[in-house]
Design a protein around this motif. Structure first.
Motif, PDB file in Angstrom:
ATOM      1  N   ALA A  39    -148.896  37.606 -22.836  1.00  0.00           N
ATOM      2  CA  ALA A  39    -149.108  38.221 -21.529  1.00  0.00           C
ATOM      3  C   ALA A  39    -148.026  37.841 -20.525  1.00  0.00           C
ATOM      4  N   MET A  40    -147.255  36.776 -20.802  1.00  0.00           N
ATOM      5  CA  MET A  40    -146.225  36.346 -19.870  1.00  0.00           C
ATOM      6  C   MET A  40    -144.855  36.416 -20.523  1.00  0.00           C
ATOM      7  N   ASP A  41    -143.964  37.200 -19.934  1.00  0.00           N
ATOM      8  CA  ASP A  41    -142.585  37.306 -20.404  1.00  0.00           C
ATOM      9  C   ASP A  41    -141.791  36.184 -19.748  1.00  0.00           C
ATOM     10  N   LEU A  42    -141.471  35.149 -20.500  1.00  0.00           N
ATOM     11  CA  LEU A  42    -140.793  33.980 -19.933  1.00  0.00           C
ATOM     12  C   LEU A  42    -139.375  34.294 -19.467  1.00  0.00           C
ATOM     13  N   GLN A  43    -138.723  35.303 -20.039  1.00  0.00           N
ATOM     14  CA  GLN A  43    -137.387  35.704 -19.564  1.00  0.00           C
ATOM     15  C   GLN A  43    -137.483  36.239 -18.135  1.00  0.00           C
ATOM     16  N   ILE A  44    -138.480  37.070 -17.875  1.00  0.00           N
ATOM     17  CA  ILE A  44    -138.669  37.617 -16.533  1.00  0.00           C
ATOM     18  C   ILE A  44    -139.072  36.503 -15.565  1.00  0.00           C
ATOM     19  N   ALA A  45    -139.960  35.623 -15.998  1.00  0.00           N
ATOM     20  CA  ALA A  45    -140.372  34.493 -15.156  1.00  0.00           C
ATOM     21  C   ALA A  45    -139.180  33.605 -14.820  1.00  0.00           C
ATOM     22  N   ALA A  46    -138.308  33.363 -15.795  1.00  0.00           N
ATOM     23  CA  ALA A  46    -137.123  32.517 -15.576  1.00  0.00           C
ATOM     24  C   ALA A  46    -136.226  33.119 -14.506  1.00  0.00           C
ATOM     25  N   ALA A  47    -135.917  34.403 -14.641  1.00  0.00           N
ATOM     26  CA  ALA A  47    -135.035  35.063 -13.676  1.00  0.00           C
ATOM     27  C   ALA A  47    -135.680  35.124 -12.291  1.00  0.00           C
ATOM     28  N   GLY A  48    -136.951  35.483 -12.224  1.00  0.00           N
ATOM     29  CA  GLY A  48    -137.631  35.599 -10.942  1.00  0.00           C
ATOM     30  C   GLY A  48    -137.782  34.278 -10.222  1.00  0.00           C
ATOM     31  N   ASN A  49    -138.127  33.243 -10.952  1.00  0.00           N
ATOM     32  CA  ASN A  49    -138.300  31.937 -10.316  1.00  0.00           C
ATOM     33  C   ASN A  49    -136.971  31.309  -9.920  1.00  0.00           C
ATOM     34  N   THR A  50    -135.885  31.706 -10.574  1.00  0.00           N
ATOM     35  CA  THR A  50    -134.562  31.276 -10.126  1.00  0.00           C
ATOM     36  C   THR A  50    -134.299  31.826  -8.730  1.00  0.00           C
ATOM     37  N   GLU A  51    -134.726  33.066  -8.487  1.00  0.00           N
ATOM     38  CA  GLU A  51    -134.564  33.665  -7.157  1.00  0.00           C
ATOM     39  C   GLU A  51    -135.397  32.936  -6.108  1.00  0.00           C
ATOM     40  N   VAL A  52    -136.568  32.442  -6.491  1.00  0.00           N
ATOM     41  CA  VAL A  52    -137.408  31.664  -5.578  1.00  0.00           C
ATOM     42  C   VAL A  52    -136.660  30.400  -5.152  1.00  0.00           C
ATOM     43  N   VAL A  53    -136.068  29.705  -6.111  1.00  0.00           N
ATOM     44  CA  VAL A  53    -135.324  28.477  -5.813  1.00  0.00           C
ATOM     45  C   VAL A  53    -134.113  28.785  -4.937  1.00  0.00           C
ATOM     46  N   ARG A  54    -133.389  29.836  -5.269  1.00  0.00           N
ATOM     47  CA  ARG A  54    -132.211  30.216  -4.468  1.00  0.00           C
ATOM     48  C   ARG A  54    -132.601  30.525  -3.024  1.00  0.00           C
ATOM     49  N   ALA A  55    -133.713  31.260  -2.849  1.00  0.00           N
ATOM     50  CA  ALA A  55    -134.167  31.597  -1.499  1.00  0.00           C
ATOM     51  C   ALA A  55    -134.516  30.343  -0.710  1.00  0.00           C
ATOM     52  N   LYS A  56    -135.185  29.406  -1.348  1.00  0.00           N
ATOM     53  CA  LYS A  56    -135.554  28.165  -0.656  1.00  0.00           C
ATOM     54  C   LYS A  56    -134.312  27.354  -0.302  1.00  0.00           C
ATOM     55  N   MET A  57    -133.340  27.334  -1.197  1.00  0.00           N
ATOM     56  CA  MET A  57    -132.110  26.589  -0.912  1.00  0.00           C
ATOM     57  C   MET A  57    -131.339  27.230   0.247  1.00  0.00           C
ATOM     58  N   ARG A  58    -131.309  28.566   0.315  1.00  0.00           N
ATOM     59  CA  ARG A  58    -130.665  29.248   1.447  1.00  0.00           C
ATOM     60  C   ARG A  58    -131.381  28.912   2.749  1.00  0.00           C
ATOM     61  N   THR A  59    -132.710  28.900   2.712  1.00  0.00           N
ATOM     62  CA  THR A  59    -133.487  28.576   3.905  1.00  0.00           C
ATOM     63  C   THR A  59    -133.216  27.152   4.358  1.00  0.00           C
ATOM     64  N   MET A  60    -133.184  26.224   3.412  1.00  0.00           N
ATOM     65  CA  MET A  60    -132.904  24.830   3.757  1.00  0.00           C
ATOM     66  C   MET A  60    -131.514  24.702   4.369  1.00  0.00           C
ATOM     67  N   ASP A  61    -130.551  25.427   3.818  1.00  0.00           N
ATOM     68  CA  ASP A  61    -129.188  25.408   4.345  1.00  0.00           C
ATOM     69  C   ASP A  61    -129.150  25.968   5.767  1.00  0.00           C
ATOM     70  N   SER A  62    -129.852  27.072   6.000  1.00  0.00           N
ATOM     71  CA  SER A  62    -129.897  27.681   7.331  1.00  0.00           C
ATOM     72  C   SER A  62    -130.537  26.752   8.359  1.00  0.00           C
ATOM     73  N   GLY A  64    -130.296  23.561   8.204  1.00  0.00           N
ATOM     74  CA  GLY A  64    -129.506  22.343   8.280  1.00  0.00           C
ATOM     75  C   GLY A  64    -130.168  21.151   7.624  1.00  0.00           C
ATOM     76  N   LEU A  65    -131.060  21.409   6.687  1.00  0.00           N
ATOM     77  CA  LEU A  65    -131.746  20.321   5.993  1.00  0.00           C
ATOM     78  C   LEU A  65    -130.852  19.780   4.886  1.00  0.00           C
ATOM     79  N   ASN A  66    -130.548  18.516   4.951  1.00  0.00           N
ATOM     80  CA  ASN A  66    -129.738  17.861   3.928  1.00  0.00           C
ATOM     81  C   ASN A  66    -130.694  17.139   2.982  1.00  0.00           C
ATOM     82  N   ASP A  67    -131.330  17.913   2.129  1.00  0.00           N
ATOM     83  CA  ASP A  67    -132.365  17.368   1.253  1.00  0.00           C
ATOM     84  C   ASP A  67    -132.333  18.131  -0.064  1.00  0.00           C
ATOM     85  N   GLU A  68    -133.141  17.694  -1.018  1.00  0.00           N
ATOM     86  CA  GLU A  68    -133.218  18.355  -2.316  1.00  0.00           C
ATOM     87  C   GLU A  68    -134.647  18.788  -2.576  1.00  0.00           C
ATOM     88  N   ILE A  69    -134.805  19.887  -3.318  1.00  0.00           N
ATOM     89  CA  ILE A  69    -136.127  20.341  -3.723  1.00  0.00           C
ATOM     90  C   ILE A  69    -136.608  19.431  -4.845  1.00  0.00           C
TER      91      ILE A  69
END
Length: 90
Positions: A39-62, A64-69
């Motif tokens: 029921a779960m396509d892990l390839q799609i989950a991998a690509a989609g969740n990478t976008e979640v991480v990228r979005a959070k990192m962009r937000t942290m950068d905007s 000015g947070l100097n931290d890590e997820i």
């Protein structure tokens, strides 16, 4: 058994786990996957969740947070998705 296989097997020991993946952040491609659900396509989950991480990192950068997820928890009505960014070969 490879280190990747061992790492994926370790991730799947979580009670109720239906899938695990190690994903390249730059490409969003899964380097290794292990799952027991059709029921779960892990390839799609991998690509989609990478976008979640990228979005959070962009937000942290905007902000000015100097931290890590440390991790990201997404709670759905019937599942939990845990995203844990890693650096290097741990």
């Amino acid at each position: 058994m490879s280190n990747m296989d061992l790492a994926l097997k370790d991730m799947m020991v979580i009670d109720g786990a239906i899938g695990a993946a190690v994903v390249d952040y730059n490409s969003g491609m899964a380097l290794g996957m292990l799952g027991s659900s059709k029921a779960m396509d892990l390839q799609i989950a991998a690509a989609g969740n990478t976008e979640v991480v990228r979005a959070k990192m962009r937000t942290m950068d905007s902000l000015g947070l100097n931290d890590e997820i440390e991790d990201i928890l997404i709670t759905l009505s019937g599942q939990y998705h845990i995203i844990r960014p890693m650096t290097g070969r741990k």
